[in-house]
Scaffold this motif. Structure first.
Motif, PDB file in Angstrom:
ATOM      1  N   ILE A 435       0.841  -1.197   0.000  1.00 38.58           N
ATOM      2  CA  ILE A 435       0.000   0.000   0.000  1.00 38.58           C
ATOM      3  C   ILE A 435       0.879   1.250   0.000  1.00 38.58           C
ATOM      4  CG2 ILE A 435      -1.659   1.328   1.368  1.00 38.58           C
ATOM      5  CD1 ILE A 435      -2.942  -1.278   2.232  1.00 38.58           C
ATOM      6  N   LYS A 436       1.968   1.219   0.788  1.00 40.31           N
ATOM      7  CA  LYS A 436       2.900   2.346   0.806  1.00 40.31           C
ATOM      8  C   LYS A 436       3.526   2.568  -0.570  1.00 40.31           C
ATOM      9  CE  LYS A 436       6.944   4.190   3.259  1.00 40.31           C
ATOM     10  NZ  LYS A 436       7.534   4.737   2.041  1.00 40.31           N
ATOM     11  N   GLU A 437       3.869   1.478  -1.254  1.00 38.62           N
ATOM     12  CA  GLU A 437       4.446   1.590  -2.593  1.00 38.62           C
ATOM     13  C   GLU A 437       3.473   2.268  -3.550  1.00 38.62           C
ATOM     14  OE1 GLU A 437       5.882  -1.423  -6.195  1.00 38.62           O
ATOM     15  OE2 GLU A 437       5.766  -2.168  -4.124  1.00 38.62           O
ATOM     16  N   CYS A 438       2.187   1.924  -3.442  1.00 39.24           N
ATOM     17  CA  CYS A 438       1.174   2.527  -4.313  1.00 39.24           C
ATOM     18  C   CYS A 438       0.989   4.007  -3.991  1.00 39.24           C
ATOM     19  CB  CYS A 438      -0.149   1.782  -4.172  1.00 39.24           C
ATOM     20  SG  CYS A 438      -0.113   0.066  -4.764  1.00 39.24           S
ATOM     21  N   VAL A 439       0.988   4.349  -2.709  1.00 39.54           N
ATOM     22  CA  VAL A 439       0.841   5.753  -2.308  1.00 39.54           C
ATOM     23  C   VAL A 439       2.018   6.573  -2.848  1.00 39.54           C
ATOM     24  CG1 VAL A 439       0.773   7.343  -0.356  1.00 39.54           C
ATOM     25  CG2 VAL A 439      -0.533   5.210  -0.269  1.00 39.54           C
ATOM     26  N   ASP A 440       3.218   6.039  -2.708  1.00 40.17           N
ATOM     27  CA  ASP A 440       4.404   6.744  -3.200  1.00 40.17           C
ATOM     28  C   ASP A 440       4.345   6.950  -4.712  1.00 40.17           C
ATOM     29  OD1 ASP A 440       5.355   6.826  -0.631  1.00 40.17           O
ATOM     30  OD2 ASP A 440       6.683   5.082  -0.854  1.00 40.17           O
ATOM     31  N   ALA A 441       3.842   5.944  -5.433  1.00 38.60           N
ATOM     32  CA  ALA A 441       3.750   6.061  -6.889  1.00 38.60           C
ATOM     33  C   ALA A 441       2.770   7.163  -7.295  1.00 38.60           C
ATOM     34  CB  ALA A 441       3.327   4.718  -7.492  1.00 38.60           C
ATOM     35  N   VAL A 442       1.628   7.251  -6.601  1.00 33.83           N
ATOM     36  CA  VAL A 442       0.641   8.286  -6.918  1.00 33.83           C
ATOM     37  C   VAL A 442       1.188   9.666  -6.580  1.00 33.83           C
ATOM     38  CG1 VAL A 442      -1.648   9.181  -6.367  1.00 33.83           C
ATOM     39  CG2 VAL A 442      -1.313   6.720  -6.632  1.00 33.83           C
ATOM     40  N   ARG A 443       1.823   9.788  -5.404  1.00 37.52           N
ATOM     41  CA  ARG A 443       2.346  11.100  -4.998  1.00 37.52           C
ATOM     42  C   ARG A 443       3.471  11.557  -5.940  1.00 37.52           C
ATOM     43  NH1 ARG A 443      -2.027  11.641  -3.062  1.00 37.52           N
ATOM     44  NH2 ARG A 443      -2.525  11.021  -0.928  1.00 37.52           N
ATOM     45  N   ALA A 444       4.290  10.634  -6.414  1.00 44.05           N
ATOM     46  CA  ALA A 444       5.358  11.000  -7.359  1.00 44.05           C
ATOM     47  C   ALA A 444       4.772  11.501  -8.673  1.00 44.05           C
ATOM     48  CB  ALA A 444       6.267   9.801  -7.603  1.00 44.05           C
ATOM     49  N   ALA A 445       3.723  10.838  -9.160  1.00 48.05           N
ATOM     50  CA  ALA A 445       3.089  11.275 -10.405  1.00 48.05           C
ATOM     51  C   ALA A 445       2.453  12.651 -10.244  1.00 48.05           C
ATOM     52  CB  ALA A 445       2.043  10.246 -10.838  1.00 48.05           C
ATOM     53  N   GLU A 446       1.827  12.880  -9.087  1.00 49.87           N
ATOM     54  CA  GLU A 446       1.210  14.187  -8.840  1.00 49.87           C
ATOM     55  C   GLU A 446       2.267  15.286  -8.780  1.00 49.87           C
ATOM     56  OE1 GLU A 446      -2.654  12.662  -6.189  1.00 49.87           O
ATOM     57  OE2 GLU A 446      -0.839  13.419  -5.202  1.00 49.87           O
ATOM     58  N   SER A 447       3.402  14.984  -8.168  1.00 49.96           N
ATOM     59  CA  SER A 447       4.474  15.973  -8.057  1.00 49.96           C
ATOM     60  C   SER A 447       5.086  16.288  -9.423  1.00 49.96           C
ATOM     61  CB  SER A 447       5.550  15.464  -7.101  1.00 49.96           C
ATOM     62  OG  SER A 447       6.638  16.351  -7.021  1.00 49.96           O
ATOM     63  N   ASP A 448       5.305  15.252 -10.230  1.00 56.26           N
ATOM     64  CA  ASP A 448       5.937  15.451 -11.534  1.00 56.26           C
ATOM     65  C   ASP A 448       5.067  16.274 -12.481  1.00 56.26           C
ATOM     66  OD1 ASP A 448       8.086  14.017 -10.652  1.00 56.26           O
ATOM     67  OD2 ASP A 448       7.478  12.131 -11.628  1.00 56.26           O
ATOM     68  N   LYS A 449       3.737  16.099 -12.386  1.00 59.48           N
ATOM     69  CA  LYS A 449       2.837  16.721 -13.355  1.00 59.48           C
ATOM     70  C   LYS A 449       1.974  17.818 -12.749  1.00 59.48           C
ATOM     71  CE  LYS A 449       2.914  12.413 -15.915  1.00 59.48           C
ATOM     72  NZ  LYS A 449       2.166  11.248 -16.407  1.00 59.48           N
ATOM     73  N   ALA A 450       2.324  18.227 -11.517  1.00 61.22           N
ATOM     74  CA  ALA A 450       1.632  19.347 -10.859  1.00 61.22           C
ATOM     75  C   ALA A 450       0.126  19.126 -10.792  1.00 61.22           C
ATOM     76  CB  ALA A 450       1.963  20.653 -11.563  1.00 61.22           C
ATOM     77  N   LEU A 451      -0.276  17.945 -10.345  1.00 55.64           N
ATOM     78  CA  LEU A 451      -1.691  17.616 -10.222  1.00 55.64           C
ATOM     79  C   LEU A 451      -2.163  17.823  -8.783  1.00 55.64           C
ATOM     80  CD1 LEU A 451      -1.704  14.291 -12.266  1.00 55.64           C
ATOM     81  CD2 LEU A 451      -2.449  16.541 -13.034  1.00 55.64           C
ATOM     82  N   PRO A 452      -3.449  18.105  -8.578  1.00 51.83           N
ATOM     83  CA  PRO A 452      -3.973  18.223  -7.211  1.00 51.83           C
ATOM     84  C   PRO A 452      -3.832  16.908  -6.454  1.00 51.83           C
ATOM     85  CG  PRO A 452      -5.529  19.113  -8.802  1.00 51.83           C
ATOM     86  CD  PRO A 452      -4.473  18.403  -9.589  1.00 51.83           C
ATOM     87  N   ARG A 453      -3.726  17.008  -5.169  1.00 55.93           N
ATOM     88  CA  ARG A 453      -3.531  15.834  -4.323  1.00 55.93           C
ATOM     89  C   ARG A 453      -4.846  15.069  -4.167  1.00 55.93           C
ATOM     90  NH1 ARG A 453      -3.183  13.996   1.021  1.00 55.93           N
ATOM     91  NH2 ARG A 453      -1.183  13.033   1.560  1.00 55.93           N
ATOM     92  N   VAL A 454      -4.817  13.778  -4.452  1.00 54.42           N
ATOM     93  CA  VAL A 454      -5.994  12.920  -4.328  1.00 54.42           C
ATOM     94  C   VAL A 454      -5.915  12.163  -3.001  1.00 54.42           C
ATOM     95  CG1 VAL A 454      -7.227  10.938  -5.295  1.00 54.42           C
ATOM     96  CG2 VAL A 454      -6.222  12.644  -6.811  1.00 54.42           C
ATOM     97  N   PRO A 455      -6.950  12.213  -2.162  1.00 55.99           N
ATOM     98  CA  PRO A 455      -6.930  11.442  -0.919  1.00 55.99           C
ATOM     99  C   PRO A 455      -6.840   9.943  -1.201  1.00 55.99           C
ATOM    100  CG  PRO A 455      -8.697  13.072  -0.895  1.00 55.99           C
ATOM    101  CD  PRO A 455      -8.161  13.035  -2.294  1.00 55.99           C
ATOM    102  N   ILE A 456      -5.993   9.257  -0.451  1.00 57.44           N
ATOM    103  CA  ILE A 456      -5.850   7.802  -0.574  1.00 57.44           C
ATOM    104  C   ILE A 456      -6.048   7.187   0.803  1.00 57.44           C
ATOM    105  CG2 ILE A 456      -4.330   5.900  -1.201  1.00 57.44           C
ATOM    106  CD1 ILE A 456      -2.840   7.781  -3.048  1.00 57.44           C
ATOM    107  N   PHE A 457      -6.974   6.248   0.893  1.00 54.25           N
ATOM    108  CA  PHE A 457      -7.222   5.512   2.128  1.00 54.25           C
ATOM    109  C   PHE A 457      -6.806   4.059   1.919  1.00 54.25           C
ATOM    110  CE2 PHE A 457      -9.138   9.131   3.729  1.00 54.25           C
ATOM    111  CZ  PHE A 457      -9.732   8.934   4.974  1.00 54.25           C
TER     112      PHE A 457
END
Length: 619
Positions: A435-457
């Motif tokens: 789950i941590k690996e998936c969260v890190d992958a989403v946050r990296a994509a958001e950072s690279d492409k300047a996307l709004p932060r999506v809540p992840i549970f």
């Protein structure tokens, strides 16, 4: 037997059937409430009130909080209760009438002594509390009630779907264009999240081949949210300006507790109970898109919401855009009190998976993207969320690739990830490192492409406050979706918010069951059918709560979800009773609030090990 045949016979009562219990003389509910019936003599139900009252079972005494005790008999009922069919003037009270000043069941109510008066001519007069009726008239007991006229339109396939028709037409045109080898015109693809965020709505968006490839000309897209059928049909000719990404409701889920959607046991009374103990986000039981579109009354009852639910979502499951997009369109137009719609991409059961729904969508990213884009268009300002599993097959996790793509390109407002594959079902511990690996992958994509932060549970094996906060700290999730932990400990949300382990007393646990019974009567009704439906779901709730091991009996804190304590004697007799694995004791507990179970009523526990003695142990 083969290994597969042995597996099918192991562990559960597969063929559980539930029949509604009716009274011998079925009185017309309209006549019972108002004394009149629009069908008159043609009505299929009885209008014989004296005959009904002569055959009606005795009133039930519903206990108040002050009547509960940790010592036998646990509920102190007055001596005069149960002497007559309607003990008017006795200590009996109707939990529904006591709160809102009226009872919709009228004479059929099993707590008639609380609001019924027998007249000299033998008839009964229904008493009402006008002050309470006035104070509650502005606040309906339940929200998102689907009218019968809409259900009829759905059943007869006459309900208008302007947005769905345009979207499916655009999908078909795209398919024809791709098959003919002709490229789509520039400027028509506005489906990706990046394009919806731009200031210029006409700017051409990037289109990922095979994934988010569903171009829809914006001038063809009507806007949802119209309340009348005439306005909905008018959208076909004069569509409104479509919603852009910035106009979508944003989900601020930080520091929020989330009760997972739970099939069968996650009903409205249980959600009310959890909301009272601190659940901030609740989601209805999974509903099938095909049944929604067929106008199923039972399926549409799953979207009901109580005002005590602070943030409420509807979960749907389906296999293709032609089912899920029109379902979303109906929800957007008819259900005004929905905060988000959740697409189930994690259900592991065979009946759902084999139709291409649930976790089967994890292996069909192209179809999933078309579904999410279409649902977003149909829902207007209502956001779409996704519930996922780590993958389909054990050892082949795929969500670390899927989540960044749907987060970037499909405009999902939030994602939840259960830390098991479909093949694992609920066996083994959840994989929180993945789950941590998936969260890190989403946050990296958001950072690279300047996307709004999506809540992840995240989700899986959260059984205590310590589990919750360790998972949040170690993985970077915004919160943990609580499922089985809430079934075993509905008060877990209080523990999470107060960051402590609550050594709850048996008396407090019994009060929780009393509230569940009260909420069930309010939702299912106070007549015989409603009482026994409430009894069934109360026994289902106890079938999970008996597994709770009191903190005072544990050697190591906190308790874990996979711990199985040996047989023990509680600190008082009520604690011992609440820990009984025998389904007959569960029925006995239900009788404290709902009266004796009628002859012929049985509760079949899900697990055979709880039905001691075979058939005679089923209540």
């Amino acid at each position: 037997m083969s290994k597969e045949e042995k597996k099918k016979q192991r562990g559960s009562n597969k063929g559980r059937r539930w029949a509604k219990m009716h009274e011998e003389l079925d009185l017309c509910w309209r006549f019972a409430d108002t004394g009149t019936c629009e069908f008159g003599e043609k009505c299929r139900y009885s209008h014989d009130i004296p005959g009904y009252m002569a055959a009606k079972p005795k009133d039930i005494y519903f206990p108040r909080s002050s009547d509960l005790s940790a010592h036998p008999p646990h509920v102190a009922a007055p001596l005069e209760v149960g002497e007559t069919a309607a003990s008017v003037g006795s200590s009996i009270f109707c939990p529904v009438h006591d709160k809102i000043g009226t009872c919709r069941q009228g004479i059929k109510c099993r707590f008639l002594g609380g609001h019924g008066k027998k007249m000299e001519d033998g008839t009964y007069s229904i008493l009402e509390g006008p002050e309470k009726k006035l104070t509650t008239a502005a606040t309906p007991a339940e929200l998102n009630y689907m009218p019968g006229s809409v259900l009829k339109l759905l059943r007869t396939k006459k309900y208008p779907f302007p947005i769905t028709q345009q979207y499916l037409k655009a999908l078909q045109n795209t398919k024809d264009t791709n098959e003919s080898g002709v490229e789509a015109e520039a400027g028509t693809v506005v489906d990706t999240r990046r394009a919806m965020m731009t200031r210029d709505p006409g700017q051409e968006a990037l289109n990922t081949p095979g994934f988010c490839s569903a171009p829809v000309p914006p001038e063809l897209e009507p806007a949802p949210g119209k309340s009348s059928m005439a306005e909905a049909e008018a959208q076909m000719d004069t569509p409104d300006v479509p919603f852009r990404f910035q106009e979508k409701r944003r989900l601020n889920w930080s520091d929020k507790t989330y009760l997972a959607p739970l099939t069968t046991v996650g009903n409205l009374p249980f959600r009310r109970l959890c909301a009272g103990w601190g659940a901030d986000i609740t989601c209805g039981e999974m509903g099938l898109a095909r049944s929604f579109l067929a106008g199923s009354k039972e399926e549409w009852s799953l979207v009901r919401r109580h005002p005590s639910e602070k943030m409420f979502g509807v979960q749907v499951a389906g296999s293709k855009p032609a089912l899920l997009v029109p379902t979303a369109e109906v929800i957007a137009r008819e259900c005004k009190d929905v905060d988000f719609v959740d697409l189930n991409c994690g259900c592991p059961i065979d009946l759902v998976y084999q139709t291409g729904s649930g976790s089967a969508l994890l292996d069909a990213p192209g179809k999933l993207s078309r579904i999410l884009i279409g649902m977003n268009r149909a829902l207007g300002e209502i956001p779409v969320t996704v519930k996922l599993r780590t993958g389909v097959k054990e050892g082949k996790n795929t969500s670390h690739k899927l989540m960044p793509r749907i987060g970037e390109e499909c405009n999902v407002a939030a994602m939840t990830l259960h830390g098991r594959t479909r093949q694992q079902r609920y066996t083994r511990l959840a994989d929180w490192s993945y789950i941590k690996e998936c969260v890190d992958a989403v946050r990296a994509a958001e950072s690279d492409k300047a996307l709004p932060r999506v809540p992840i549970f995240g989700g899986g094996d959260c059984y205590s406050s310590r589990d919750y906060w360790e998972d949040v700290q170690n993985t970077g999730v915004d919160g943990v979706m609580v499922a089985r932990g809430a079934l075993i400990k509905p008060w877990i949300f209080t523990e999470i918010k107060e960051r402590r382990e609550w050594d709850i007393s048996s008396r407090e646990r019994l009060e929780g069951l009393r509230k569940f019974a009260e909420y069930g009567l309010d939702h299912f009704g106070t007549d015989t059918a409603g009482v026994n439906t409430t009894r069934r779901y109360l026994c289902e709730a106890i079938s999970f709560q008996y597994r709770y091991v009191p903190l005072g009996l544990l050697e190591v804190l906190p308790g874990r979800i996979n711990d199985r304590a040996p047989l023990f004697r509680g600190r008082d007799e009520l604690e011992t009773l609440l820990a009984s694995p025998d389904s007959r004791d569960w029925v006995k507990i239900s009788e404290m609030f709902l009266g004796p179970a009628p002859e012929g009523w049985t509760f079949t526990p899900k697990h055979k090990s709880n039905a001691y003695g075979g058939e005679e142990g089923q209540g």
